[in-house]
Write an enzyme that holds these catalytic residues in place. Structure first.
Site, PDB file in Angstrom:
ATOM      1  NE  ARG A 144      -3.634  -0.145   2.620  1.00  0.00           N
ATOM      2  CZ  ARG A 144      -4.469  -0.066   3.649  1.00  0.00           C
ATOM      3  NH1 ARG A 144      -4.463  -0.998   4.575  1.00  0.00           N
ATOM      4  NH2 ARG A 144      -5.296   0.941   3.754  1.00  0.00           N
TER       5      ARG A 144
ATOM      6  CG  ASP B 216     -12.321  -3.218   2.152  1.00  0.00           C
ATOM      7  OD1 ASP B 216     -13.007  -2.235   1.819  1.00  0.00           O
ATOM      8  OD2 ASP B 216     -11.226  -3.111   2.737  1.00  0.00           O
TER       9      ASP B 216
ATOM     10  CB  THR C 135      -5.711  -4.228  13.607  1.00  0.00           C
ATOM     11  OG1 THR C 135      -7.134  -4.298  13.771  1.00  0.00           O
ATOM     12  CG2 THR C 135      -5.070  -4.470  14.960  1.00  0.00           C
TER      13      THR C 135
END
Length: 817
Positions: free
Chosen positions: A370, A501, A717
């Protein structure tokens, strides 16, 4: 089974058995130069970016699971027996709890322990009378790392011990190029040795061109810079040929693979200790190095000369410890739950800083693909650190606001190193995620309430693509974007995703989760507007909420709220289905948003408790899916039932159950949910949870999985941020508001009180909560010293202590009742 314990006084987790069920890791360094190290000394380093600034190579999902890394080998030159300062990679038989020096078949055992601290890790070992202590960390504000090892001869006779360093250096700064494009990356590296230092040059990018590796405290006897020569053909890090032979080959790398190995000989009298300091850093050994971002690093030889002494190592480690003490000091607790204390005071807070630093970019799970800040992730990550690092949060919050487009949506990913506000491409509607901008009102309000800086709402910031607006206008535009993209039933369109997602409602389906998130955002915007004199904006936001009421009521399924509606009218999360009858997200946010009648919120959360709660946490949905739902994209079907989004225990969403039950005033249930997935709870049964018992994970395998209770994806997270908010603001109930500090505990049965040390707007406060009647909620009185605070006129639960009543050093006594 227990593999270690919390040492709260030292702010360390002590691993007494390094053969943990999975790799238990720690973070080193800062956003300038960072790294990861495991209990086996595996891991990697990176400069600014884990994806495009890789220093040490790492093979994800490898065997063993955490190699290569930073390895120090010790060899008894009398007989050639060798071991590593960390238990791995050599892996000698471990000394058991009985302390036997040899195994049943007569082989020597190695005593090995690891002290993971905040920003450092210390490896303690003893093997055949040789004790070692290796300390790894990155000094504050520096772009190099220390590997400092002390070697002691605990035996009665003199010993000659060879010491070897080893690290596998990345050839290419982009980790994918390094690991996958071998026809290219295997030809670009040059690593040489001169005058005690290794220099590795990479010809692919002028911006990041060199690394250096050197040592202090011992003479270099031999070296290798070629990985394959050091290890030997068909060998692994567990038995390098150079270590077995007792000498490196003097190899220099031109192409193929580079490494950093320096070999020294230590002659140790009985009781003697020698310290050798290895250092790995950015740039050249002999010349300044410009990283093209305005940072110039000094030559490596200068750095070693200044930093390569035992006293400097001690001073730099003390500075790291001091820095983290300061980061953690703004919120410290003493409660009846010792495991809660260990987490909040040290490890949970530390984890929230790591998620703030690295988003979802660098761990043993996230490889660096990412290379940026996930929009929704980053906005939520800020919630838990605003009280500790408000200036850093303001900077990050302003950055992320410039990732919002003029129409109100948000770029899914903001890349700080290349982000260009006002000139980014506007995503198509199909590429937006419907929840991304809707987290902004929560986090901006939290920042304003924590700091009292209402002027921040008037700061003008550019949009990602074109135009600019004040921070408050950015918030309003986030709500407007959702209002402009609703479906036939009045719910917000799901678009590419809506936090989950693995559910795709698309541009024609509708998401109940995003609808509740929009409702919550409208409520927060209304309150901010009312408190700051924006009457027209407040009226607009209240009108939005009023318009939503029949829409929210229409999503009630009889016992809980639906998850969404497909373009074909199919309802997900409905009792009419045989799979995916109930989902967690819309029901917790019904309560958190405070936009539905209380009896509806209570009914929804009661259904969550009956249908989703387990001893290891709350499942995301039930029953898990095995087949399609017409009109809904269920990419979660790729997961077995009970795993991840398909009926797994998604811990990020679990944290919302704490907030929801805290708002409803049900202390026992909020606390039970917190304890169900609290990492420290599993310290004495680590074989169940498997991952680190000192940090939260992303998910736990759910009740329909044959691996129920096993946790995965620790460290980076959203669980960390929201769980911190849940326990500190909704169980302990210490929440910032614009006019002061609200104290609204929601406690489990049997608690008679607790204490919180809290910094609020520069004032250090001690808050003593006493609960003589053992109630769950309610505040009877607040005393500051000998003076009682006037609580009249406060219609909300708990007590709002006005900021003007507070002062630095104030002691508050809060009596519940």
């Amino acid at each position: 089974m227990q593999y270690g314990h919390f040492d709260d006084e030292a702010r360390e987790y002590v691993i007494t058995r390094p053969d943990t069920p999975r790799s238990w890791s720690n973070y080193l360094g800062s956003r300038l130069y960072g790294g990861i190290i495991t209990q086996g000394a595996g891991g990697y380093s990176f400069y600014k970016s884990g994806g495009t600034g890789r220093v040490l190579r790492f093979r994800f999902n490898g065997v063993p699971q955490d190699e290569p890394g930073r390895f120090l080998y010790l060899r008894d030159d009398a007989d050639g027996d060798f071991w590593s300062a960390s238990w791995q990679p050599v892996g000698k038989p471990l000394r058991g709890r009985d302390g036997d020096d040899v195994t049943a078949d007569g082989r020597p055992t190695q005593a090995s322990a690891v002290r993971h601290g905040l920003g450092y890790s210390i490896f303690e070992s003893e093997y055949r009378g040789i004790r070692s202590e290796a300390t790894f960390f990155v000094p504050k504000d520096q772009a190099f790392e220390y590997w400092s090892i002390k070697v002691t001869n605990n035996g009665p006779t003199a010993r000659q011990v060879s010491l070897f360093s080893y690290a596998e250096l990345a050839n290419e700064w982009n980790y994918r190029q390094d690991l996958e494009n071998l026809q290219y990356s295997q030809y670009v590296v040059v690593a040489k040795y001169a005058d005690g230092m290794i220099s590795r040059k990479n010809s692919t990018r002028t911006a990041f061109s060199e690394l250096w590796f050197g040592q202090a405290g011992a003479d270099v006897e031999s070296f290798d810079t070629d990985r394959d020569v050091f290890l030997g053909s068909y060998r692994t890090q567990s038995a390098p040929f150079a270590v077995e032979r007792g000498r490196c080959s003097g190899s220099e790398t031109v192409g193929d693979n580079s490494c950093a190995s320096l070999h020294s000989v230590l002659n140790l009298a009985p009781g003697e200790t020698r310290q050798v300091i290895f250092m790995l850093g950015m740039g050249s050994p002999d010349a300044p190095w410009d990283d093209r971002d305005g940072i110039i690093h000094r030559p490596g030889r200068e750095i070693i000369a200044e930093f390569g002494t035992p006293s400097r190592v001690d001073a730099e480690l003390a500075a790291i410890r001091e820095e983290w003490r300061d980061f953690l000091a703004p919120l410290q607790v003493a409660t009846p739950d010792g495991e809660m204390n260990s987490m909040i005071n040290v490890w949970h807070a530390y984890q929230t800083h790591m998620t703030f630093n690295w988003s979802r970019g660098v761990s043993l799970i996230e490889a660096g693909d990412r290379d940026g800040l996930g929009y929704r992730d980053t906005v939520q990550d800020m919630l838990a650190v605003t009280h500790a690092i408000p200036e850093a949060v303001r900077e990050r919050l302003s950055l992320i606001l410039t990732g919002q487009t003029a129409e109100g949506g948000a770029m899914p990913l903001v890349k700080p190193l290349t982000h260009n506000p006002g000139h980014e491409e506007t995503p198509s509607l199909e590429k937006y995620r419907s929840d991304d901008p809707l987290w902004l009102p929560i986090t901006v309000a939290n920042f304003v309430y924590e700091t009292g800086d209402v002027s921040y709402l008037d700061v003008e910031l550019p949009y990602a693509d074109h135009g600019s607006a004040t921070v408050f206008e950015h918030l309003r535009q986030a709500i407007q974007f959702s209002l402009d993209h609703r479906g036939n039933n009045g719910l917000v369109q799901g678009l590419q995703a809506d936090w989950n997602d693995c559910i795709q409602f698309g541009t024609t389906g509708e998401s109940m989760f995003s609808t509740f998130l929009m409702a919550n955002g409208a409520r927060v915007v209304a309150e901010l507007a009312e408190q700051t004199g924006r009457d027209e904006d407040a009226a607009w936001a209240r009108a939005v909420l009023e318009e939503l009421q029949p829409v929210l009521e229409g999503a009630w399924d009889g016992g809980w709220y639906i998850r969404g509606i497909s373009a074909t009218g199919a309802k997900l999360g409905s009792d009419a289905l045989d799979e995916g009858k109930i989902y967690l997200e819309p029901n917790v946010w019904a309560a958190i948003s405070q936009t539905v009648p209380e009896e509806r919120a209570i009914g929804a959360m009661d259904s969550v408790q009956r249908r989703l709660a387990t001893e290891h946490g709350v499942a995301l949905c039930a029953p898990a899916h095995t087949k399609e739902v017409p009109g809904v994209g269920l990419s979660l079907l790729v997961f077995p039932v009970g795993h991840k989004e398909n009926g797994g225990i998604f811990c990020h969403a679990n944290s919302w159950t704490i907030v929801a039950e805290g708002i409803l005033g049900r202390g026992d249930r909020a606390y039970d949910y917190y304890r169900s997935y609290l990492p420290a709870r599993y310290n004495d049964s680590a074989e169940i949870h498997q991952v680190e018992p000192y940090v939260y994970c992303q998910f736990t395998h759910g009740p329909e999985s044959p691996r129920f209770g096993q946790a995965r994806n620790p460290w980076l997270t959203g669980t960390a941020s929201w769980s911190y908010v849940g326990v500190t603001q909704y169980i302990l109930g210490i929440r910032p508001e614009l006019d002061g500090l609200r104290i609204d505990p929601c406690l489990p049965e049997g608690w008679d009180g607790f204490q919180v040390e809290r910094v609020f707007r520069g004032m250090s406060l001690t808050i003593n909560v006493v609960n003589p009647l053992g109630v769950a909620t309610g505040v009877q009185s607040v005393m500051i010293g000998k003076h009682e605070v006037d609580l009249a006129g406060d219609s909300r639960r708990g007590a709002l202590v006005p900021v003007e009543a507070l002062s630095d050093g104030a002691v508050l006594t809060v009596t519940m009742g």
